[in-house]
Enzyme design. Structure first.
Site, PDB file in Angstrom:
ATOM      1  N   ASP A 357      19.359  56.625  63.039  1.00  0.00           N
ATOM      2  CA  ASP A 357      19.778  57.561  62.001  1.00  0.00           C
ATOM      3  C   ASP A 357      18.515  58.162  61.362  1.00  0.00           C
ATOM      4  O   ASP A 357      17.420  58.052  61.911  1.00  0.00           O
ATOM      5  CB  ASP A 357      20.668  56.830  60.992  1.00  0.00           C
ATOM      6  CG  ASP A 357      21.673  57.737  60.290  1.00  0.00           C
ATOM      7  OD1 ASP A 357      21.278  58.841  59.865  1.00  0.00           O
ATOM      8  OD2 ASP A 357      22.835  57.347  60.155  1.00  0.00           O
ATOM      9  N   ASP A 472      24.387  66.169  62.874  1.00  0.00           N
ATOM     10  CA  ASP A 472      25.176  65.736  61.724  1.00  0.00           C
ATOM     11  C   ASP A 472      25.015  66.752  60.603  1.00  0.00           C
ATOM     12  O   ASP A 472      24.202  67.684  60.679  1.00  0.00           O
ATOM     13  CB  ASP A 472      24.680  64.348  61.291  1.00  0.00           C
ATOM     14  CG  ASP A 472      25.583  63.680  60.270  1.00  0.00           C
ATOM     15  OD1 ASP A 472      26.726  64.135  60.081  1.00  0.00           O
ATOM     16  OD2 ASP A 472      25.135  62.689  59.656  1.00  0.00           O
ATOM     17  N   GLU A 475      28.468  71.006  58.646  1.00  0.00           N
ATOM     18  CA  GLU A 475      29.652  71.787  58.226  1.00  0.00           C
ATOM     19  C   GLU A 475      29.293  73.173  57.680  1.00  0.00           C
ATOM     20  O   GLU A 475      30.168  74.054  57.809  1.00  0.00           O
ATOM     21  CB  GLU A 475      30.440  71.002  57.175  1.00  0.00           C
ATOM     22  CG  GLU A 475      31.059  69.728  57.683  1.00  0.00           C
ATOM     23  CD  GLU A 475      30.053  68.624  57.957  1.00  0.00           C
ATOM     24  OE1 GLU A 475      30.256  67.843  58.899  1.00  0.00           O
ATOM     25  OE2 GLU A 475      29.036  68.562  57.230  1.00  0.00           O
ATOM     26  N   ARG A 559      29.264  66.207  64.275  1.00  0.00           N
ATOM     27  CA  ARG A 559      30.293  65.938  63.265  1.00  0.00           C
ATOM     28  C   ARG A 559      31.192  67.151  63.075  1.00  0.00           C
ATOM     29  O   ARG A 559      32.407  67.031  62.974  1.00  0.00           O
ATOM     30  CB  ARG A 559      29.656  65.517  61.943  1.00  0.00           C
ATOM     31  CG  ARG A 559      30.689  64.964  60.954  1.00  0.00           C
ATOM     32  CD  ARG A 559      30.046  64.288  59.763  1.00  0.00           C
ATOM     33  NE  ARG A 559      29.430  65.234  58.840  1.00  0.00           N
ATOM     34  CZ  ARG A 559      28.815  64.878  57.712  1.00  0.00           C
ATOM     35  NH1 ARG A 559      28.728  63.593  57.380  1.00  0.00           N
ATOM     36  NH2 ARG A 559      28.270  65.770  56.914  1.00  0.00           N
ATOM     37  N   ASP A 575      32.650  59.661  58.558  1.00  0.00           N
ATOM     38  CA  ASP A 575      32.339  58.512  57.700  1.00  0.00           C
ATOM     39  C   ASP A 575      33.598  57.766  57.273  1.00  0.00           C
ATOM     40  O   ASP A 575      34.130  57.977  56.183  1.00  0.00           O
ATOM     41  CB  ASP A 575      31.565  58.976  56.463  1.00  0.00           C
ATOM     42  CG  ASP A 575      30.237  59.601  56.838  1.00  0.00           C
ATOM     43  OD1 ASP A 575      29.776  59.390  57.967  1.00  0.00           O
ATOM     44  OD2 ASP A 575      29.662  60.311  55.998  1.00  0.00           O
TER      45      ASP A 575
END
Length: 910
Positions: A357, A472, A475, A559, A575
């Protein structure tokens, strides 16, 4: 002027004449839709009403209806004139009758109908005079046809004033979509204003079975009295069910009690609400145009095949990506990361891919390494170790580029490229805030964005030889609401504010936790329109970059997603939280994504937020290894949850057995991905896909099918040692033993001890497996990887149906490159024929472009053999190398043939 009954008779005669010789389809030669002047002048229904007075070979015009026929509804919308045939469909003009609730209505619209195929029809409504935002080219993969299909499965009917249309299935008259205003004015007519579009359809039967409309955490079957918002947003799946999440998929499937299904896709990228009521569905969209595709199916699987033929079928994954992945936000050093790899081997748990990560970054800046905790020489050693063991490495990359360090090379390159999102003045960079602090965001619509993005990955690969990429926060997520760097985009009262449009989907400002909707992308594209495409375009740029660098297929997990994302990359559900509720929600989550054309999908196994438990992680390991994408991942502020970290042999043993089962089934999954890549079929699917007339399956989302044949029934309740599983009326065998399940067509309570997951095989199927129990770990080696497993002998599991027959296949290629597109693949088909006493298994190599001549078929295991055979022959030669189980009625035949050759096995029962 001809009388209305005469017109109706002429149209009926015409339609019947066109359909001569066709039971369930309609000829398109000289075909034109049925047109009624007004809903209020006739008893409009799915199959009745008046036609236009114009001949079928000419354009249609009609004088306006009298005032008495105008809708009494508050917003009747538009009237229709000038229906003109085209080479591939029809054009019509729509004229405004009265304005909608928000003003600035388009006075004239164009309706374009394209008969895309026998089962697909496209309706597009756009402003006749003003160009409006439309989704970027490239999302739609199907070309616009130059002509009409010879026959179609649908019939189109219009009402002129107020304008409405219906699409009906030819075979039975079933209404697929009907926008005509009901007599009770329970919904409005078409509304098409500057910042608000509305279109409704009525249901023929109340409370229909609806699926789709993602992304969200929800049961599989949608509620019939709810509003679903579609707008990409960073809010974890542990939050309120039914709220909008990371992706936008304005597609739904409707399943009728007769087992026939259809689908509807609104090709629009703006924020929207979809309001479902018992008798209707309403789209409320804040921009763009109305561009609707209708898919006639009629089976659920065919609906998805047709949908993915438009948005793109599945990206063919790398073989290794089907293995077990381990990640954590909280591996703070390269030593931490290496320790995980070491411990997996120490505990004999297979590990395919190690992930990092954001911990690896220097102050969370993309394309950097923390010089203290992740020094490049040690990272190179780690990755060299992984690659030497046929393992892999993936790291996270976020889109936000830190802009507070002029010496940061990636920031310099972004500014030099000009490919960044800007404020509404078109010049000033828009500033957001994510993990490193204040950031800029690449504009993936900009022509320079690809070279910038590729440049970053190419330079990064020189430091870290990654095998895949995890994108990630795309959006995109923003720790500010809107633009962190300026208040210059404040909108005076009375002016249109894209962050709070007159109609606000979801009731939350659109810039909440994301960028300002007044921001601009390339060519003055308002972010208000393009927001939902940000992650999609980043994913495409990432795919192009890393495939160019690696020279192989890409492995990308994102994501954010949009319609067609599965053509380029995979997805994880975001998540979640370490609860049994989230364990359950992962099933409808992966099933919905498979319907959206993204079969490479999974949830964070054992949960991301909060602390898991031995019980929960054990059950999640069992279920999660049936996800197409299987990764254990959690947060830095949660307990460690690697399988070995519980000080529990139970969890270790369950992890070993579950991952080995996944690897054993890997050729089966890979074959399903090949089918999905070719035809768009889901890899995992709800039971109603195969049993669409069984109402017990319509809302069933605690079980699922892998392909059409393998049924998984996990435990989803804390402390449970049994599971209530439904068995559709078919032949089912215990996957592990071959025991026949009786009775069927009902729920059964099955034993499910903590170390067991119930898996059943459907009769009539043959599945290819490569049992990893055959793998012998070298003294200086690691547990099995998919590179090892791919070379193991096959066991073909045959599940006979009531006729004693079965079919299956296996697809094989190098698992890495695109050489399969040049014919370098092997496809083998299996079948069993029977007269109930004599049985013949046949293996036929249909394509042999990939050499697998060193891989053997070791055994054939047959379920459903009533009694012991009197003789068995392999390629005509008798053999005694077989065993029969009286307890489970299963037959195991030992072979010594390669998967690369045609062969036959015969047996005769006593």
């Amino acid at each position: 002027m001809a009388s209305r009954p005469l017109i109706q008779a002429i149209v009926l005669f015409l339609l019947l004449s066109l359909a001569v010789g066709v039971d369930t389809q309609l000829s398109t030669k000289n075909y034109k839709p049925t047109i009624r002047k007004s809903y209020y002048d006739s008893n409009f229904g799915a199959n009745s009403g008046s036609a236009s007075e114009s001949s079928a070979s000419s354009s249609t015009t009609s004088e306006s209806s009298s005032s008495s026929s105008v809708s009494p509804c508050q917003y009747p919308g538009y009237s229709m004139t000038n229906v003109i045939p085209t080479n591939n469909g029809f054009l019509a003009t729509l004229n405004l009758i009265s304005p909608g609730p928000y003003g600035q209505d388009s006075p004239e619209l164009t309706l374009q109908i394209i008969l895309q195929s026998e089962q697909i029809v496209r309706f597009t409504i756009f402003d006749s005079k003003v160009n409006r935002w439309e989704v970027i080219p490239g999302v739609i993969k199907a070309p616009v046809p130059s002509g009409r299909p010879s026959v179609v499965d649908y019939n189109i009917e219009f009402t002129q004033e107020p304008f409405g249309f219906s699409i009906n299935r030819v075979s039975n008259g079933e209404v697929i979509f009907n926008t005509t205003i009901p007599l009770g004015c329970t919904f409005n007519g078409l509304i098409f204003s500057e910042n608000y579009l509305e279109l409704s359809t009525s249901f023929s039967t109340p409370n229909p079975n609806l699926y789709g409309l993602g992304e969200r955490t929800s049961p599989l079957r949608l509620s019939n009295n709810i509003t679903y918002t579609i707008f990409n947003k960073d809010q974890g799946t542990a939050s309120t069910p039914n709220i909008n999440l990371y992706g936008s998929h304005p597609f739904y499937m409707q399943l009728s009690p007769n087992g026939q299904a259809h689908g509807v896709f609104l090709f629009n990228s703006n924020a929207m609400d979809v309001v479902i009521q018992p008798n209707s569905l309403t789209y409320k969209v804040v921009g763009g145009i109305l561009d609707l595709y209708f898919f006639l199916g009629p089976t659920p699987n065919e609906v998805i095949q047709q949908y993915t033929s438009i948005i793109g079928t599945t990206h063919m994954p790398t073989y290794w990506s089907l293995g077990w992945h381990q990640c954590r936000w909280g591996y703070h050093t390269v030593e931490d990361t290496l320790n995980v790899v070491t411990n997996y081997s120490l505990y004999n748990i297979p590990l395919e891919t190690m992930w990092n990560d954001i911990d690896y970054m220097d102050k969370y800046k993309d394309f950097t390494l923390d010089p203290d905790n992740f020094p490049q020489p040690l990272m190179a050693e780690l990755i060299s170790l992984l690659h030497g063991n046929n393992q892999h490495y993936i790291m996270i990359v976020d889109p936000g580029i830190y802009n507070q360090d002029d010496q940061y090379q990636t920031y310099q390159d972004l500014m030099a490229s000009g490919a960044y999102i800007r404020q509404s003045d078109g010049q000033t960079p828009l500033v957001g805030k994510v993990w490193p602090g204040y950031t800029l965001f690449p504009d993936f619509l900009h022509p320079n964005a690809q070279s910038f993005w590729t440049q970053q990955f190419r330079g990064w690969y020189k430091q870290v030889e990654f095998d895949g990429v995890w994108i990630d926060m795309n959006e995109p997520s923003n720790f500010c609401d809107g633009d962190c760097g300026s208040s210059s985009d404040y909108m005076p009262p009375g002016e249109f504010n894209p962050n709070i449009p007159p109609y606000l989907p979801g009731g939350v400002p659109l810039d909440d936790n994301t960028l300002n909707m007044t921001s601009l992308q390339y060519n003055n594209t308002l972010f208000y329109d393009s927001h939902n495409l940000f992650g999609y375009t980043e994913g495409i740029a990432t795919r192009i970059a890393i495939e160019g660098i690696l020279g192989t297929r890409s492995t990308i997990i994102s994501r954010s997603s949009y319609a067609g994302s599965g053509y380029h990359y995979g997805h994880w559900l975001g998540d979640n939280t370490s609860t049994f509720t989230d364990l359950y929600y992962s099933i409808p989550g992966i099933l919905a994504m498979n319907m959206f054309g993204i079969p490479m999908v999974g949830a964070d196994i054992c949960g991301f937020n909060g602390n898991t438990t031995i019980e929960l992680c054990s059950r999640w390991l069992q279920l999660g290894n049936f996800y197409p994408f299987s990764r254990n991942h959690n947060s830095y502020n949660s307990m460690s949850q690697e399988p070995y970290s519980f000080n529990s042999t139970q969890v270790v043993d369950i992890a070993i057995s579950s991952i080995n089962l996944k690897y054993t089934l890997a050729p089966f999954y890979y074959t399903l991905f090949s089918i999905s890549h070719t035809s768009g079929d889901p890899v995992v699917r709800p039971l109603f896909f195969e049993y669409p007339t069984d109402p017990n399956t319509y809302a069933l989302d605690t079980q699922f099918l892998v392909g059409t044949s393998l049924m998984v029934s996990p435990v989803l309740t804390d402390g449970a040692r049994s599971v209530n599983a439904y068995f559709p009326n078919d032949v089912w065998y215990d996957y592990f033993t071959g025991q026949l399940v009786l009775p069927v067509g009902k729920f059964q309570n099955l034993s499910a001890p903590i170390d067991y997951i119930n898996v059943h095989l459907r009769g009539g199927n043959i599945i290819p497996t490569q049992p990893t129990s055959q793998y012998v770990r070298p003294s200086d080696g690691i547990p099995v990887t998919l590179s090892n497993a791919k070379q193991l002998p096959f066991n073909l599991i045959v599940a006979l149906d009531t006729n004693g027959t079965a079919n299956g296949q296996v697809y094989l290629d190098d698992g890495l490159t695109y050489q399969f597109e040049n014919g370098e693949y092997t496809n083998v088909f299996f079948s069993v024929l029977s007269d109930q006493s004599q049985y013949k298994f046949i293996s036929i190599v249909e394509a042999s472009g990939y050499d697998v001549s060193t891989i053997y078929v070791d055994t054939i295991t047959v379920y459903g053999v009533e009694n012991s055979p009197s003789n068995v022959n392999v390629n005509g030669q008798p053999t005694n190398q077989y065993t029969f189980s009286n307890l489970y009625n299963s037959l195991i035949i030992q072979l010594n043939v390669t998967i690369y050759e045609n062969f036959e096995v015969d047996w005769v029962l006593n």
